[in-house]
Design a protein around this motif. Structure first.
Motif, mmCIF file in Angstrom:
data_model
loop_
_atom_site.group_PDB
_atom_site.id
_atom_site.type_symbol
_atom_site.label_atom_id
_atom_site.label_comp_id
_atom_site.label_asym_id
_atom_site.label_seq_id
_atom_site.Cartn_x
_atom_site.Cartn_y
_atom_site.Cartn_z
ATOM 1 N N GLY A 64 0.827 -1.202 0.000
ATOM 2 C CA GLY A 64 0.000 0.000 0.000
ATOM 3 C C GLY A 64 0.857 1.246 0.000
ATOM 4 N N GLY A 65 0.215 2.389 0.079
ATOM 5 C CA GLY A 65 0.932 3.659 -0.011
ATOM 6 C C GLY A 65 1.003 4.377 1.316
ATOM 7 N N SER A 66 1.640 5.531 1.300
ATOM 8 C CA SER A 66 1.759 6.342 2.504
ATOM 9 C C SER A 66 0.373 6.749 2.986
ATOM 10 C CB SER A 66 2.618 7.572 2.200
ATOM 11 O OG SER A 66 2.745 8.376 3.337
ATOM 12 N N GLY A 67 0.112 6.499 4.255
ATOM 13 C CA GLY A 67 -1.196 6.799 4.819
ATOM 14 C C GLY A 67 -2.188 5.658 4.720
ATOM 15 N N ARG A 68 -1.808 4.571 4.057
ATOM 16 C CA ARG A 68 -2.734 3.429 3.914
ATOM 17 C C ARG A 68 -1.940 2.134 3.750
ATOM 18 N NH1 ARG A 68 -2.503 2.346 -1.435
ATOM 19 N NH2 ARG A 68 -1.839 4.027 -2.838
ATOM 20 N N GLY A 69 -0.884 1.974 4.534
ATOM 21 C CA GLY A 69 -0.001 0.837 4.350
ATOM 22 C C GLY A 69 -0.168 -0.261 5.392
ATOM 23 N N PRO A 108 0.891 11.464 2.820
ATOM 24 C CA PRO A 108 2.218 11.586 2.208
ATOM 25 C C PRO A 108 3.027 12.786 2.701
ATOM 26 C CG PRO A 108 0.597 10.999 0.541
ATOM 27 C CD PRO A 108 -0.176 11.320 1.794
ATOM 28 N N ASP A 109 2.407 13.716 3.396
ATOM 29 C CA ASP A 109 3.101 14.874 3.944
ATOM 30 C C ASP A 109 3.970 14.420 5.119
ATOM 31 O OD1 ASP A 109 3.948 17.229 5.097
ATOM 32 O OD2 ASP A 109 1.961 18.133 5.226
ATOM 33 N N ALA A 110 5.298 14.603 4.998
ATOM 34 C CA ALA A 110 6.229 14.132 6.029
ATOM 35 C C ALA A 110 5.991 14.788 7.383
ATOM 36 C CB ALA A 110 7.666 14.392 5.583
ATOM 37 N N ALA A 111 5.312 15.929 7.415
ATOM 38 C CA ALA A 111 5.053 16.611 8.687
ATOM 39 C C ALA A 111 4.003 15.903 9.525
ATOM 40 C CB ALA A 111 4.613 18.056 8.429
ATOM 41 N N ARG A 124 3.267 17.328 13.283
ATOM 42 C CA ARG A 124 4.042 18.563 13.179
ATOM 43 C C ARG A 124 4.843 18.848 14.442
ATOM 44 N NH1 ARG A 124 2.521 20.408 8.363
ATOM 45 N NH2 ARG A 124 0.417 19.832 7.659
ATOM 46 N N GLY A 125 5.203 17.766 15.139
ATOM 47 C CA GLY A 125 5.992 17.913 16.354
ATOM 48 C C GLY A 125 7.487 17.767 16.122
ATOM 49 N N GLY A 126 7.909 17.662 14.840
ATOM 50 C CA GLY A 126 9.332 17.642 14.543
ATOM 51 C C GLY A 126 9.961 16.267 14.469
ATOM 52 N N MET A 127 9.141 15.209 14.444
ATOM 53 C CA MET A 127 9.654 13.842 14.321
ATOM 54 C C MET A 127 9.421 13.351 12.897
ATOM 55 S SD MET A 127 8.735 10.497 16.646
ATOM 56 C CE MET A 127 7.003 10.477 16.143
ATOM 57 N N ILE A 128 10.424 12.674 12.323
ATOM 58 C CA ILE A 128 10.300 12.196 10.950
ATOM 59 C C ILE A 128 10.534 10.693 10.887
ATOM 60 C CG2 ILE A 128 12.714 12.465 10.193
ATOM 61 C CD1 ILE A 128 11.555 13.740 7.588
ATOM 62 N N ASN A 129 9.937 10.062 9.897
ATOM 63 C CA ASN A 129 10.090 8.625 9.714
ATOM 64 C C ASN A 129 11.509 8.270 9.280
ATOM 65 O OD1 ASN A 129 8.586 10.013 7.344
ATOM 66 N ND2 ASN A 129 9.726 8.357 6.348
ATOM 67 N N ASN A 130 11.896 7.026 9.531
ATOM 68 C CA ASN A 130 13.208 6.472 9.175
ATOM 69 C C ASN A 130 14.347 7.113 9.950
ATOM 70 O OD1 ASN A 130 11.774 4.986 7.246
ATOM 71 N ND2 ASN A 130 12.150 6.495 5.642
ATOM 72 N N PHE A 143 10.257 20.553 8.057
ATOM 73 C CA PHE A 143 10.135 19.693 6.887
ATOM 74 C C PHE A 143 8.662 19.392 6.642
ATOM 75 C CE2 PHE A 143 11.007 17.139 10.677
ATOM 76 C CZ PHE A 143 9.897 16.318 10.721
ATOM 77 N N GLY A 144 8.378 18.967 5.437
ATOM 78 C CA GLY A 144 7.015 18.609 5.095
ATOM 79 C C GLY A 144 6.894 18.338 3.616
ATOM 80 N N GLY A 145 5.702 17.924 3.218
ATOM 81 C CA GLY A 145 5.453 17.625 1.828
ATOM 82 C C GLY A 145 5.803 16.190 1.470
ATOM 83 N N PRO A 146 5.522 15.796 0.233
ATOM 84 C CA PRO A 146 5.787 14.428 -0.211
ATOM 85 C C PRO A 146 7.184 14.291 -0.808
ATOM 86 C CG PRO A 146 4.573 15.588 -1.900
ATOM 87 C CD PRO A 146 4.759 16.573 -0.759
#
Length: 436
Positions: A154-159, A211-214, A256-262, A314-317
């Motif tokens: 699946g994709g981002s937000g539905r995996g 998909p927005d990284a934020a 939007r708390g400043g944590m990112i995946n990976n 950071f943010g966006g796809p």
């Protein structure tokens, strides 16, 4: 085919005890995408995208510098998600999965142990219906040495996180249900599973709504002894698939708390306790690195950095050019050291290994930094590395990620280098001979 490549020309003379470097091939340098390295008992295998963007595998004996090459029918575009995953099973067969970002299965395996010339495409691994939109392929092994393959369906937000196991020569589902299910409203982005000194597999992840990284939130954790039965850190069993409502949330970092995946790697302290490094915004709005360690009764979270005026918005796809990279905490004497790279500068954050009291920071050292003194890196590019536990590594220069979008012009291909440590020996114990 078998051919020899001329040794790599070094930027400066290397000391006698320095790492030895040889060229593997010329490779695509238009954007960063992870390559793969496998060091087996008798051979070294490297998976990469060549100068023509072709998925390729090169192999050499541990005792000579003659490479055997296999070009595979798959080409990378501009997507930095399209990592290469590679592993050897118990029968000595090589498995390669690559070039997938919400794409159908791209998977190859050898039919003659260790012979990359016999790599052939496998159209279906277990179930075509769940192999139409695959991302983040990863091979690992369970406690018994059996080969496991995991990926996001699946994709981002539905995996959903799917695990397969190699049973003889055939793949089958390891779990009847996905390990984690975002219920169609979110995806889980994992680091691990990581095999710990305590005999457990440890897994950390964040949830991401779109998909927005934020929209990353809620640092989560689970552990397992067999990759079949999962539980919280206190031993409470987790029903599968794990959903946000059941997950053990280590730190409820908000959207939007400043944590990112990976960027939530797991390490271990001197007592073998898991410690997760991650970043989020502090009360003043600065980006800071934190460490969460599982102690006797609960997770303890401490701030490892004390930066003023540094905020990574950071943010966006698409694939981002990370301003902050975080590595797994590890013991360094009595200190728990957290290696990070902030705006390309390596830094070691130091915590007292017993109390987690902050002990400041110091300049860090990286393999890429050491090699950059010997390998020419064109302006605007960076040196990427993958290092095996044996000390063998690969290195190649690329432009940074570009949110998976094409650039106006493509750069010249760069040299993919094999880096051998001074202590590298062949399987029989004799030092490997390399032309330099």
């Amino acid at each position: 085919m078998l051919r020899l490549l001329a040794p790599l020309t070094l930027v400066c003379a290397a000391p006698a005890a320095a790492q030895r470097i040889e060229a593997v091939d010329r490779v695509w340098a238009g954007h960063d995408v992870p390559f793969a390295l496998v060091v087996a008992e008798e051979r070294i295998f490297v998976g990469y995208y060549d100068a023509a963007r072709q998925l390729s595998v090169a192999s050499r004996s541990r005792k000579s510098s003659g490479w055997t090459y296999k070009r595979l029918p798959s080409k990378v575009g501009w997507d930095s998600h399209n990592r290469i995953a590679m592993a050897i099973d118990t029968a000595g067969q090589l498995h390669v999965a690559a070039n997938m970002h919400n794409d159908p299965l791209v998977y190859f395996r050898t039919s003659s142990a260790g012979d990359v010339r016999t790599l052939a495409r496998v159209e279906v691994m277990t179930d075509r219906a769940s192999e139409r939109s695959m991302t983040y392929p990863m091979f690992l092994k369970n406690a018994g040495g059996s080969l496991i393959f995991k990926y996001r369906d699946g994709g981002s937000g539905r995996g959903r996180e799917i695990y397969n196991i190699l049973d003889g020569a055939a793949w089958k589902r390891l779990l009847d249900a996905p390990l984690v299910d975002g219920e169609g409203r979110r995806s889980a982005y994992f680091v691990g599973p990581v095999s710990g000194p305590d005999g457990w597999f440890h897994l950390s992840w964040v949830w991401r709504d779109t998909p927005d990284a934020a929209t990353n939130h809620d640092l989560s954790y689970a552990r397992s002894r067999d990759l079949l039965h999962w539980e919280r850190s206190d031993g409470t069993p987790l029903p599968l698939p794990i959903r946000l409502g059941d997950a053990e949330v280590v730190d409820p970092v908000p959207v939007r708390g400043g944590m990112i995946n990976n960027n939530t790697p797991i390490g271990f302290d001197a007592a073998g306790r898991p410690a997760i490094a991650f970043h989020k915004l502090d009360a003043a709005g600065n980006t800071q690195v934190y460490v969460a360690r599982r102690e006797a009764r609960a997770w303890r979270i401490v701030q490892a950095s004390d930066w003023k005026g540094f905020r990574w918005d950071f943010g966006g796809p698409g694939s981002l050019d990370f301003r902050l990279h975080v590595e797994a905490p590890r013991m360094d004497g009595r200190m728990l050291r957290v290696p990070v790279a902030r705006d390309g500068k390596p830094i070691d954050l130091l915590l007292d290994g017993a109390t987690l009291a902050r002990n400041g920071e110091r300049p860090g050292r990286t393999l890429a930094g050491r090699l950059a003194k010997r390998i020419a890196v064109p302006k605007g590019m960076r040196l990427n590395t993958v290092e095996d536990t044996s000390g063998v590594a690969i290195a190649w220069a690329t432009l940074p990620p570009n949110r998976d979008l094409p650039r106006a012009t493509a750069p010249e291909p760069q040299t993919l280098s094999l880096v051998l440590p001074p202590t590298f020996v062949s399987r029989r114990g004799a030092p490997a001979r390399l032309a330099m």
